[in-house]
Design a protein around this motif. Structure first.
Motif, mmCIF file in Angstrom:
data_model
loop_
_atom_site.group_PDB
_atom_site.id
_atom_site.type_symbol
_atom_site.label_atom_id
_atom_site.label_comp_id
_atom_site.label_asym_id
_atom_site.label_seq_id
_atom_site.Cartn_x
_atom_site.Cartn_y
_atom_site.Cartn_z
ATOM 1 N N GLU A 21 28.687 -12.929 -46.908
ATOM 2 C CA GLU A 21 27.554 -12.817 -46.003
ATOM 3 C C GLU A 21 26.862 -14.161 -45.809
ATOM 4 N N PHE A 25 26.739 -16.188 -42.322
ATOM 5 C CA PHE A 25 25.439 -16.545 -41.742
ATOM 6 C C PHE A 25 25.426 -18.010 -41.325
ATOM 7 N N CYS A 28 27.849 -18.518 -38.354
ATOM 8 C CA CYS A 28 27.333 -17.915 -37.115
ATOM 9 C C CYS A 28 26.156 -18.703 -36.564
ATOM 10 N N LEU A 29 25.307 -19.208 -37.465
ATOM 11 C CA LEU A 29 24.161 -19.999 -37.011
ATOM 12 C C LEU A 29 24.631 -21.291 -36.353
ATOM 13 N N MET A 78 21.302 -10.482 -37.493
ATOM 14 C CA MET A 78 21.861 -11.080 -38.699
ATOM 15 C C MET A 78 20.979 -12.206 -39.226
ATOM 16 N N VAL A 79 20.480 -13.037 -38.319
ATOM 17 C CA VAL A 79 19.622 -14.161 -38.712
ATOM 18 C C VAL A 79 18.308 -13.651 -39.301
ATOM 19 N N PHE A 82 18.818 -12.170 -42.789
ATOM 20 C CA PHE A 82 19.059 -13.161 -43.831
ATOM 21 C C PHE A 82 17.768 -13.903 -44.195
ATOM 22 N N ASN A 87 16.826 -5.572 -44.150
ATOM 23 C CA ASN A 87 17.979 -5.116 -43.371
ATOM 24 C C ASN A 87 17.629 -3.940 -42.466
#
Length: 310
Positions: A21, A25, A28-29, A78-79, A82, A87
């Motif tokens: 995860e 993260f 993806c960022l 997701m951002v 995190f 969640n």
């Protein structure tokens, strides 16, 4: 549990893989930032450069803007999860996120078909191109794609959120409609038909139109005597064809496969690919395979460097 009693949803994401995860993260960022930068540059040069004010780049501006919106709607949960270590997502936030993802994805399917038609007219009917693809026609084609995409997304989202739910925990990193439908207590014939009709309308039919367009394009190119002419014609289509293959390949594998064919974990990675990776690659593909775009970027950079020296 009725949908009206749900105030928030829990997004499981990749919580069962804590180490993965964190890696996802960060990746993806970074990809999201590249997507914002790449598509923003593509929009800017298409607007500022007079030589790029053509139907193809008009559609490309729409595609780039759509990719920014689509990635933002997909990656934001997701951002937030995190950073805040939470969640959960409010019901309205989940509904909005689902609608935006569906609207942008649906519109992109139609827009890619419009771009294929534009290439067909440009190569197969070059003398009639300025008349057949005038400003009014381009606006109508783009507006039609947006309207149909947004209306079908509204139909899907409103129908999905009215189903009775047997839980509020979504096994996904975002409010993806297929993951949400797995929470429904009973199957709905109406919802199944809506999903089937919309999927056929937005995936196989546009894909068929794209294949027909490129079949005519291929026959026309093969009849060109000049090797340079054939090479130039291929180069104008290769970028769009690459983007179509990436986008439709992942979308078809996601929405037109049997529900038991793959696990939900596989669905997450497929969504991650066409929701984050593909929008990031689009401006890169168009830049690398298009001399006009590369030339416009160089002019823009040279202009900025020169102005700073002054």
């Amino acid at each position: 549990m009725n949908w009206s009693t749900v105030t928030e949803f829990t997004l499981e994401g990749f919580s069962q893989y804590p180490k993965l995860e964190i890696i996802l993260f960060v990746l993806c960022l970074l990809m999201y930032l590249v997507t914002l930068l790449g598509n923003s540059i593509l929009i800017t040069i298409s607007i500022l450069n007079l030589h790029l004010r053509t139907p193809m780049y008009f559609f490309l501006i729409n595609l780039a803007f759509m990719d920014i919106c689509y990635t933002t709607s997909s990656i934001t949960p997701m951002v937030v999860k995190f950073i805040t270590k939470r969640n959960t997502i409010p019901f309205t936030g989940c509904a909005l996120q689902m609608y935006l993802s569906l609207a942008m994805g649906s519109t992109e399917c139609l827009l890619l078909a419009m771009m294929a038609y534009d290439r067909y007219i440009a190569i197969c009917h070059p003398l009639r191109y300025p008349i057949m693809m005038n400003k009014s026609v381009c606006l109508q084609m783009a507006a039609g794609s947006w309207i149909i995409g947004c209306l079908t997304a509204l139909l899907e989202t409103s129908s999905a959120l009215q189903l009775p739910l047997c839980g509020s925990s979504i096994n996904h990193f975002t409010c993806e409609i297929l993951a949400l439908l797995k929470l429904a207590c009973t199957s709905s014939f109406t919802m199944d038909m809506i999903m089937l009709v919309v999927s056929v309308l937005l995936l196989p039919i546009p894909m068929l139109l794209i294949c027909i367009s490129y079949s005519f394009i291929l026959f026309t190119i093969l009849r060109i005597n000049s090797a340079d002419g054939r090479s130039k014609a291929f180069s104008t289509c290769s970028a769009h064809l690459t983007v179509v293959t990436l986008y439709y390949g992942t979308a078809l594998s996601m929405y037109l496969k049997p529900s038991s064919a793959d696990s939900q974990e596989t669905d997450k990675f497929i969504t991650l690919f066409y929701g984050v990776v593909t929008p990031m690659l689009n401006p890169i593909i168009y830049s690398l395979r298009n001399k006009e775009v590369k030339g416009a970027i160089k002019k823009l950079l040279n202009r900025n460097v020169f102005s700073k020296r002054l």
